[in-house]
Design a protein around this motif. Sequence first.
Motif, mmCIF file in Angstrom:
data_model
loop_
_atom_site.group_PDB
_atom_site.id
_atom_site.type_symbol
_atom_site.label_atom_id
_atom_site.label_comp_id
_atom_site.label_asym_id
_atom_site.label_seq_id
_atom_site.Cartn_x
_atom_site.Cartn_y
_atom_site.Cartn_z
ATOM 1 N N LEU A 180 -161.056 13.264 -51.551
ATOM 2 C CA LEU A 180 -160.034 13.297 -50.497
ATOM 3 C C LEU A 180 -158.869 12.387 -50.864
ATOM 4 O O LEU A 180 -159.056 11.232 -51.248
ATOM 5 N N PHE A 181 -157.659 12.934 -50.770
ATOM 6 C CA PHE A 181 -156.429 12.158 -50.905
ATOM 7 C C PHE A 181 -155.750 12.141 -49.543
ATOM 8 O O PHE A 181 -155.516 13.202 -48.949
ATOM 9 N N ASP A 182 -155.455 10.933 -49.045
ATOM 10 C CA ASP A 182 -154.888 10.805 -47.702
ATOM 11 C C ASP A 182 -153.707 9.836 -47.750
ATOM 12 O O ASP A 182 -153.755 8.810 -48.443
ATOM 13 N N GLY A 183 -152.652 10.157 -47.028
ATOM 14 C CA GLY A 183 -151.490 9.264 -47.032
ATOM 15 C C GLY A 183 -150.521 9.592 -45.920
ATOM 16 O O GLY A 183 -150.773 10.463 -45.078
ATOM 17 N N GLN A 184 -149.419 8.874 -45.905
ATOM 18 C CA GLN A 184 -148.394 9.095 -44.896
ATOM 19 C C GLN A 184 -147.016 8.843 -45.495
ATOM 20 O O GLN A 184 -146.863 8.145 -46.490
ATOM 21 N N VAL A 185 -146.019 9.439 -44.848
ATOM 22 C CA VAL A 185 -144.622 9.248 -45.225
ATOM 23 C C VAL A 185 -143.907 8.623 -44.037
ATOM 24 O O VAL A 185 -143.958 9.155 -42.927
ATOM 25 N N GLY A 186 -143.259 7.488 -44.258
ATOM 26 C CA GLY A 186 -142.547 6.819 -43.172
ATOM 27 C C GLY A 186 -143.463 5.889 -42.398
ATOM 28 O O GLY A 186 -144.656 5.745 -42.682
#
Length: 206
Positions: A180-186
């Motif tokens: 699983l690759f998880d992230g956010q922008v901003g």
Amino acid sequence: AYEAGIDARLFNGRFRMDLTYYNMLSFDQVILLPVATVSGYDFSLTNGGEISNEGLELMLSSRVVDKEDFSWDVVLNVGRNRAIVESLPDVISSGRYSIVADLFPGDEGGADLEYVAEEGKLLGQLYGLGFQRAPDGQIIHEDGLPLLTEEKVSAGSFQPDVRLGINNSFQYKNFLLGILFDGQVGGKIYSRSHALYNTSGTITNN
């Protein structure tokens, strides 16, 4: 709370798409308010205020490989949510409420970081001392050190513009592996480690 939503699905062989839109209004929030110490209490509980949540979530899934002993499935999830403080209880005349007034007790006294709900803005404003700036936006320095504001200012909200994740599932016979690759922008993030390293002079800022 009032909630409205729309769900749409598309399935075609190995590919599937799910799209969800929602709009929710929560009211009569439970809020902890400070009171005069002569009353014998530190805080009082009250109900009030409204918070709206509007968001969109997209999920794409597909079986990339489908063999007799091996399969590979991929799921992509992209979501965006906006939680806005529509109103606060009338007793909060400033239009701003510190959900957490001191995130790190003992640091700089009352100049520490605050986690704030403010009317008309995204929930979770991060308030703290900022840098004094010239009209062109440059930080003002004195004796080689940046000057701080006298009042706390908002650095923005923790809420990201977009959250996304990619999940890969590999199955070989009876063995299953998930990545699983998880992230956010901003969104604003406060680094406690960075602040301490700055204080002790163990890092260099470019």
